[in-house]
Scaffold this active site. Structure first.
Site, mmCIF file in Angstrom:
data_model
loop_
_atom_site.group_PDB
_atom_site.id
_atom_site.type_symbol
_atom_site.label_atom_id
_atom_site.label_comp_id
_atom_site.label_asym_id
_atom_site.label_seq_id
_atom_site.Cartn_x
_atom_site.Cartn_y
_atom_site.Cartn_z
ATOM 1 N N ARG A 108 65.593 114.444 44.450
ATOM 2 C CA ARG A 108 66.101 114.505 45.847
ATOM 3 C C ARG A 108 65.060 114.085 46.876
ATOM 4 O O ARG A 108 65.147 114.440 48.050
ATOM 5 C CB ARG A 108 66.623 115.902 46.176
ATOM 6 C CG ARG A 108 67.802 116.312 45.324
ATOM 7 C CD ARG A 108 68.580 117.434 45.984
ATOM 8 N NE ARG A 108 69.538 117.973 45.048
ATOM 9 C CZ ARG A 108 69.279 118.996 44.228
ATOM 10 N NH1 ARG A 108 68.107 119.593 44.282
ATOM 11 N NH2 ARG A 108 70.188 119.418 43.398
ATOM 12 N N LYS A 130 63.938 100.882 55.550
ATOM 13 C CA LYS A 130 65.174 100.531 54.841
ATOM 14 C C LYS A 130 64.799 100.132 53.423
ATOM 15 O O LYS A 130 64.058 99.162 53.229
ATOM 16 C CB LYS A 130 65.826 99.315 55.502
ATOM 17 C CG LYS A 130 66.550 99.578 56.784
ATOM 18 C CD LYS A 130 67.276 98.297 57.158
ATOM 19 C CE LYS A 130 67.784 98.283 58.546
ATOM 20 N NZ LYS A 130 68.312 96.956 58.908
ATOM 21 N N GLU A 172 59.658 84.921 58.425
ATOM 22 C CA GLU A 172 59.831 86.163 59.203
ATOM 23 C C GLU A 172 58.912 86.168 60.430
ATOM 24 O O GLU A 172 59.263 86.713 61.474
ATOM 25 C CB GLU A 172 59.566 87.400 58.334
ATOM 26 C CG GLU A 172 60.574 87.605 57.197
ATOM 27 C CD GLU A 172 61.967 88.043 57.653
ATOM 28 O OE1 GLU A 172 62.195 88.259 58.863
ATOM 29 O OE2 GLU A 172 62.845 88.151 56.770
ATOM 30 N N LYS A 214 57.375 94.492 64.554
ATOM 31 C CA LYS A 214 58.437 95.156 63.780
ATOM 32 C C LYS A 214 58.391 96.670 63.992
ATOM 33 O O LYS A 214 59.426 97.316 64.209
ATOM 34 C CB LYS A 214 58.301 94.814 62.301
ATOM 35 C CG LYS A 214 59.233 95.636 61.417
ATOM 36 C CD LYS A 214 60.213 94.857 60.647
ATOM 37 C CE LYS A 214 61.230 95.762 59.966
ATOM 38 N NZ LYS A 214 61.661 95.263 58.695
ATOM 39 N N GLU A 224 69.188 101.468 63.805
ATOM 40 C CA GLU A 224 69.881 100.212 64.121
ATOM 41 C C GLU A 224 71.149 100.383 64.940
ATOM 42 O O GLU A 224 72.220 99.911 64.574
ATOM 43 C CB GLU A 224 70.167 99.447 62.818
ATOM 44 C CG GLU A 224 70.283 97.949 63.083
ATOM 45 C CD GLU A 224 70.239 97.121 61.814
ATOM 46 O OE1 GLU A 224 69.306 97.290 61.032
ATOM 47 O OE2 GLU A 224 71.140 96.289 61.637
ATOM 48 N N ARG A 228 67.181 97.090 67.173
ATOM 49 C CA ARG A 228 66.766 96.715 65.817
ATOM 50 C C ARG A 228 67.630 95.587 65.236
ATOM 51 O O ARG A 228 67.201 94.846 64.358
ATOM 52 C CB ARG A 228 66.778 97.942 64.894
ATOM 53 C CG ARG A 228 66.206 97.630 63.517
ATOM 54 C CD ARG A 228 65.890 98.861 62.698
ATOM 55 N NE ARG A 228 65.335 98.433 61.422
ATOM 56 C CZ ARG A 228 64.837 99.238 60.510
ATOM 57 N NH1 ARG A 228 64.816 100.532 60.711
ATOM 58 N NH2 ARG A 228 64.359 98.761 59.383
ATOM 59 N N ASN A 232 67.790 90.991 62.753
ATOM 60 C CA ASN A 232 68.709 90.303 61.835
ATOM 61 C C ASN A 232 68.888 88.835 62.195
ATOM 62 O O ASN A 232 69.715 88.146 61.591
ATOM 63 C CB ASN A 232 70.075 91.006 61.834
ATOM 64 C CG ASN A 232 69.980 92.400 61.269
ATOM 65 O OD1 ASN A 232 69.203 92.655 60.347
ATOM 66 N ND2 ASN A 232 70.733 93.329 61.829
ATOM 67 N N HIS A 235 69.642 86.318 59.593
ATOM 68 C CA HIS A 235 69.935 87.038 58.345
ATOM 69 C C HIS A 235 71.427 87.122 58.023
ATOM 70 O O HIS A 235 71.783 87.368 56.882
ATOM 71 C CB HIS A 235 69.352 88.447 58.398
ATOM 72 C CG HIS A 235 67.860 88.468 58.194
ATOM 73 N ND1 HIS A 235 66.998 87.793 59.027
ATOM 74 C CD2 HIS A 235 67.085 89.047 57.249
ATOM 75 C CE1 HIS A 235 65.746 87.982 58.607
ATOM 76 N NE2 HIS A 235 65.775 88.737 57.533
ATOM 77 N N HIS A 239 71.665 85.933 54.502
ATOM 78 C CA HIS A 239 72.008 86.796 53.365
ATOM 79 C C HIS A 239 73.214 86.258 52.614
ATOM 80 O O HIS A 239 73.290 86.364 51.390
ATOM 81 C CB HIS A 239 72.275 88.226 53.830
ATOM 82 C CG HIS A 239 71.008 89.023 53.999
ATOM 83 N ND1 HIS A 239 70.974 90.222 54.647
ATOM 84 C CD2 HIS A 239 69.742 88.794 53.584
ATOM 85 C CE1 HIS A 239 69.739 90.697 54.638
ATOM 86 N NE2 HIS A 239 68.973 89.844 54.013
ATOM 87 N N HIS A 249 64.187 84.110 50.130
ATOM 88 C CA HIS A 249 64.601 84.785 51.367
ATOM 89 C C HIS A 249 64.185 83.957 52.587
ATOM 90 O O HIS A 249 64.966 83.776 53.526
ATOM 91 C CB HIS A 249 63.981 86.180 51.420
ATOM 92 C CG HIS A 249 64.407 86.961 52.617
ATOM 93 N ND1 HIS A 249 65.704 87.389 52.804
ATOM 94 C CD2 HIS A 249 63.715 87.376 53.714
ATOM 95 C CE1 HIS A 249 65.791 88.032 53.948
ATOM 96 N NE2 HIS A 249 64.598 88.035 54.527
HETATM 97 N N1 GLY Z 1 62.359 97.572 54.414
HETATM 98 C C1 GLY Z 1 62.608 96.732 55.512
HETATM 99 C C2 GLY Z 1 63.116 97.447 56.703
HETATM 100 O O1 GLY Z 1 63.170 98.652 56.748
HETATM 101 O O2 GLY Z 1 63.496 96.818 57.652
#
Ligand code: GLY
Length: 339
Positions: A108, A130, A172, A214, A224, A228, A232, A235, A239, A249
């Protein structure tokens, strides 16, 4: 070494810029740590990793899937990892994503940190919390947002990085410049990958500047809801075509940024697409591709950013200023048809 402590919503994360891998021992004891890496990195950094518990995965985005998560969990159990264990992702975006995800669900949730080994991971993938895995062609379909305890930046790790990986990272970096930093866009125009590779100080400054861009965006909007979304840029289409055409990428988002810039021009509030395309090309990135617009659109319909009949598309107002533009799906379909 420069330490910056950043407060996210649920914890503080320590960023060690311009550090040495050897500093890791001061952050986590070897008994508690389990380093997750891939075969290529393990072989390239065998002597550095000696004495650490390691879980070595097969390299590549195709292994950023549930099956690999199961492999890592089995090995953690075999190693006797418990709630006091600390997972360390030593690698690029695939490794940091899997490591952060497993750390979030093993028992957990246990502590984790990252040692990013690619430009892409240093400026983007390892930052922001993320972490997750792909499901079929759907990138990052499953995952969570959970911040690491630390990130350790050792630029010496980039020495073995192949050129295509530098190009990936610069996609990026160019994205950050396009949406947030016109001054950096200019700096990039007058430099090159070769120059950054040969000038350690210049590179260290660029990486830290991008990491801070970032970090600032994530601190302002970790989950987000607004700003945030700007990250993208490139993206949404990127993606959709990345796994469809087995693009890297960086290549995929470079094409995504190109089309987003052209869309911004079509909608008549931007005039710099040519400038952006020239910069992407300068850094060895593709800006056109023969893609199946119908198929890409179908994948796009599953995009996490979709909200019923519209998608928040990230467009450019000017170089250095990205904007969030809700576009109707039919509008996007129509624009895609014209390309
Ligand atoms: N791991 C990439 C982000 O959190 O944006």
């Amino acid at each position: 070494m420069q330490k910056k402590t950043i407060s996210f919503s649920s914890r503080q994360t320590a960023f060690y810029f311009d550090a040495s891998f050897s500093h890791l021992e001061k952050l986590v004891s070897k008994e508690k740590a389990v380093i997750v890496t891939d075969e290529n990195l393990f072989n390239a950094h065998k002597s550095r990793l000696k004495g650490w518990n390691t879980i070595v995965l097969k390299p590549g985005e195709q292994f950023k899937v549930q099956q690999t998560v199961d492999v890592v969990i089995d090995q953690l159990i075999a190693l006797g990892a418990d709630r006091q264990s600390v997972l360390i992702g030593f690698g690029g975006g695939v490794i940091t994503d899997i490591t952060g995800y497993v750390a979030g669900i093993y028992m957990r949730g246990i502590e984790f940190g990252f040692v990013p080994t690619s430009v892409l991971a240093m400026v983007d993938a390892a930052i922001g919390g993320k972490n997750g895995i792909d499901v079929g062609v759907y990138k990052n379909m499953v995952g969570l947002i959970r911040q690491p305890a630390f990130l350790l930046y050792d630029y010496a790790l980039l020495k073995t990085l192949p050129l295509n990986e530098w190009q990936n990272g610069f996609a990026e970096i160019i994205k950050h410049a396009a949406i947030k930093d016109a001054v950096m866009f200019k700096e990039l125009e007058s430099n090159s990958i070769a120059k950054y590779r040969s000038n350690k100080l210049l590179l260290a400054k660029l990486i830290q500047r991008n990491a801070m861009i970032k970090i600032k965006v994530v601190v302002n909007d970790e989950f987000e809801k607004g700003e945030r979304k700007l990250l993208n840029f490139g993206h949404t289409l990127g993606h959709a075509i990345e796994n469809m055409y087995e693009l890297s990428h960086g290549q995929a988002i470079s094409i995504g940024m190109t089309y987003a810039a052209l869309m911004s021009e079509q909608l008549k509030f931007f005039t710099g697409a040519k400038q952006l395309i020239a910069l992407l090309n300068k850094y060895g990135l593709p800006t056109v591709v023969e893609f199946d617009a119908k198929k890409a659109f179908k994948v796009l319909l599953k995009d996490k950013k979709k909200e019923n009949v519209s998608i928040n598309y990230i467009l450019l107002q000017k170089i250095g200023k990205g904007v969030i533009q809700p576009l109707l799906l039919v509008q996007i379909q129509d624009i895609f048809r014209k390309f």
